[in-house]
Design a protein around this motif. Structure first.
Motif: not given
Length: 571
Positions: A509-510, A523, A551
């Motif tokens: 990710t990000g 992010p 998250e």
């Protein structure tokens, strides 16, 4: 009516259940006329004649009934013909339990005793009531939860399982129903006449265990979890061609957190999971390092609270449903999730919260004894099988430590088999200290399990392990082996969608993703715009319940940003 408002009529001589309910005043509160007046705008008045049913076991419930006048008798009916009185409710009381937040099937029958006038509040309006009338909503929500808890503890509602209590099929289905908070009860053919008669009628072979008897009398032979769930009406379905704002794949801590925060902020949300809410964390006997619970909380209790919250805010939760593939072409502006059974769910964004699947070590005959003495979680169902036995447990992480401590309260001895030479690098200090202080836990370092022995298709009888230092093998008579040897990411369903994975199969990710270089991304966004990843499935995540929940909350802001940008007209 019987004493204390409990019905006295009983077709099989069983005692009424409500008299034994703890926290009775919270479970069956009586509303004031002023409170009922505040609720009127959320429902409509309905009338029922004497003997008429308001709701029926096994059929979708219409919502919550507030009794304006008259009495309603609540009874439980199982597939064997038993009818057990639960409670009689009168004016000022309301009829519902937690399943009515989403219009799931009723677990009990309710029929009018005399003429009855009610205020019927359908599920979507009930959720609106809980949010709009906070103080009143708190009392109602507590009662709905306590009623489901009482049904589970009393074995009221749900299917009747028939078979040997230690058979793999019985344990499998009991574990599935328990982890999903669905009431049921088990009958043994050797001690229950009804079970013996049913067995004589159906003449099941060993592969037919257990028989599952549904409220309408249907009998399933050793059904899969999905077959049983569909027969019970546990699985809700997508609303026609509806396009959700967000589809969340995985109902563990990360997925539940995403569902709660997204739904509470007005996004339309659907959550899918192949087994049960809570994920691996839901099987933890006690979580003690999560903020706000100084005495600890079981994973199932924590997940159950989040599950109820998500329903309160209107999230559609579909369990057990497996996501087979993800179509990221977005030809009509929506992602398409192909599900087992041929259904499809469409959403403007997707959150990958599918976590990880239990890792299966290289152990001889492992597959043969899975569900027959080899377990990947430690719930009260499995613990019951270990009473006064010596057991083995493989693993050195927090999940393994929590399971070892829990099982030590049931087993005579727990052999904790660890590949390395210590626990400090992989386990929280408080768990290490507790394990060291537990006299019936034996730590076996530098060792790995290499083979299993037992009678074919019956049960595990012996475990072999080998020292990684000397190579010497030894064995012990052990009938239950628990494996907490880590997990592999559940990302196979993302194949062909373009989502970048790292070498271990976790979702990147990000800015970590090469495809994201040169563009501004959130992010937690993957290499595919509109697809996000949270929790254990994400590359670089901390693999803790608190991190997963954090998250799940964090990604909601990114969802709003993506959906807002997608709704803007092109310049």
């Amino acid at each position: 009516m019987g004493v204390d408002g409990v019905t006295g009529n009983n077709t099989d001589g069983r005692a009424p259940l409500a008299a034994a309910f703890p926290r009775r005043e919270q479970t069956f509160p009586t509303l004031t006329p002023q409170e009922i007046e505040r609720m009127r705008r959320f429902g409509e008045v309905r009338h029922y004649k004497n003997g008429e049913r308001l709701f029926e076991t096994g059929k979708p419930g219409p919502g919550m009934f507030v009794l304006l006048s008259g009495h309603v008798a609540i009874t439980q009916r199982d597939g064997l013909g038993h009818v057990t009185p639960v409670i009689d409710q009168g004016p000022g009381q309301f009829l519902a339990e937690i399943g009515q937040l989403s219009g799931r099937v009723a677990l009990v029958d309710g029929h009018a005793e005399g003429d009855v006038e009610t205020l019927l509040i359908p599920p979507e309006r009930l959720r609106a009531l809980l949010v709009a009338e906070a103080d009143l909503g708190e009392r109602i929500m507590r009662a709905l939860i306590l009623r489901r808890v009482n049904l589970i503890q009393g074995g009221v509602g749900g299917p009747v399982l028939i078979g040997p209590s230690n058979s793999s099929g019985v344990v499998r289905l009991q574990s599935f129903l328990t982890r999903n908070g669905f009431p049921h009860h088990l009958l043994d053919k050797d001690s229950d006449r009804d079970a013996a008669e049913l067995i004589a009628r159906y003449s099941p072979s060993p592969t037919d265990w257990p028989l599952a008897v549904i409220a309408d009398g249907a009998v399933l032979r050793n059904p899969s979890e999905t077959e049983l769930a569909r027969a019970l009406g546990m699985i809700g379905g997508p609303a026609g061609n509806r396009i959700y704002d967000a589809a969340i794949v995985g109902c563990g801590p990360a997925g539940l957190a995403t569902a709660v925060y997204a739904a509470s902020e007005g996004l339309s949300v659907v959550v899918l999971d192949a087994r049960a809410y809570g994920g691996q964390a839901g099987a933890s006997a006690r979580i003690e390092n999560y903020l706000g619970f100084p005495t600890g909380i079981s994973g199932q209790a924590l997940a159950g609270r989040a599950f109820s919250q998500a329903q309160k805010f209107g999230a559609d939760i579909m369990i057990p449903i497996t996501a087979k593939s993800l179509d990221c072409s977005r030809s009509d502006g929506a992602f398409a999730l192909a599900l087992d059974g041929g259904d499809t769910v469409r959403a403007r964004s997707v959150v990958v919260a599918s976590g990880a699947r239990y890792r299966r070590p290289e152990i001889q005959n492992l597959e043969k004894f899975e569900g027959r003495g080899v377990w990947y979680w430690a719930s009260p169902v499995e613990a019951r099988l270990c009473a006064e036995q010596e057991i083995a447990l493989v693993g050195g992480g927090n999940s393994a430590g929590q399971a070892a401590v829990f099982l030590s309260g049931h087993a005579r001895k727990v052999h904790m088999v660890i590949r390395g030479g210590g626990l400090g690098a992989s386990m929280s200090r408080y768990l290490i200290e507790r394990i060291e202080a537990t006299p019936n836990i034996e730590l076996v370092f530098h060792t790995e399990v290499v083979g299993l022995e037992g009678r074919d298709d019956v049960s595990l009888e012996r475990v072999r392990w080998r020292s990684r230092l000397s190579g010497e093998e030894s064995s012990a008579e052990i009938r239950n082996l628990f494996l907490f040897a880590g997990a592999d990411p559940a990302t196979g369903w993302l194949d062909g969608c373009g989502v970048t994975l790292d070498r271990g199969g976790f979702v990147v990710t990000g800015a970590q993703s090469e495809q994201n270089q040169g563009r501004l991304v959130a992010p937690l966004e993957t290499s595919v715009p509109g697809v996000f990843a949270v929790g254990d499935v994400r590359s670089g995540s901390v693999k803790r319940v608190g991190g997963a929940i954090g998250e799940g909350a964090q990604v909601v802001a990114a969802l709003h940003g993506f959906l807002g940008d997608a709704a803007k007209p092109a310049l």
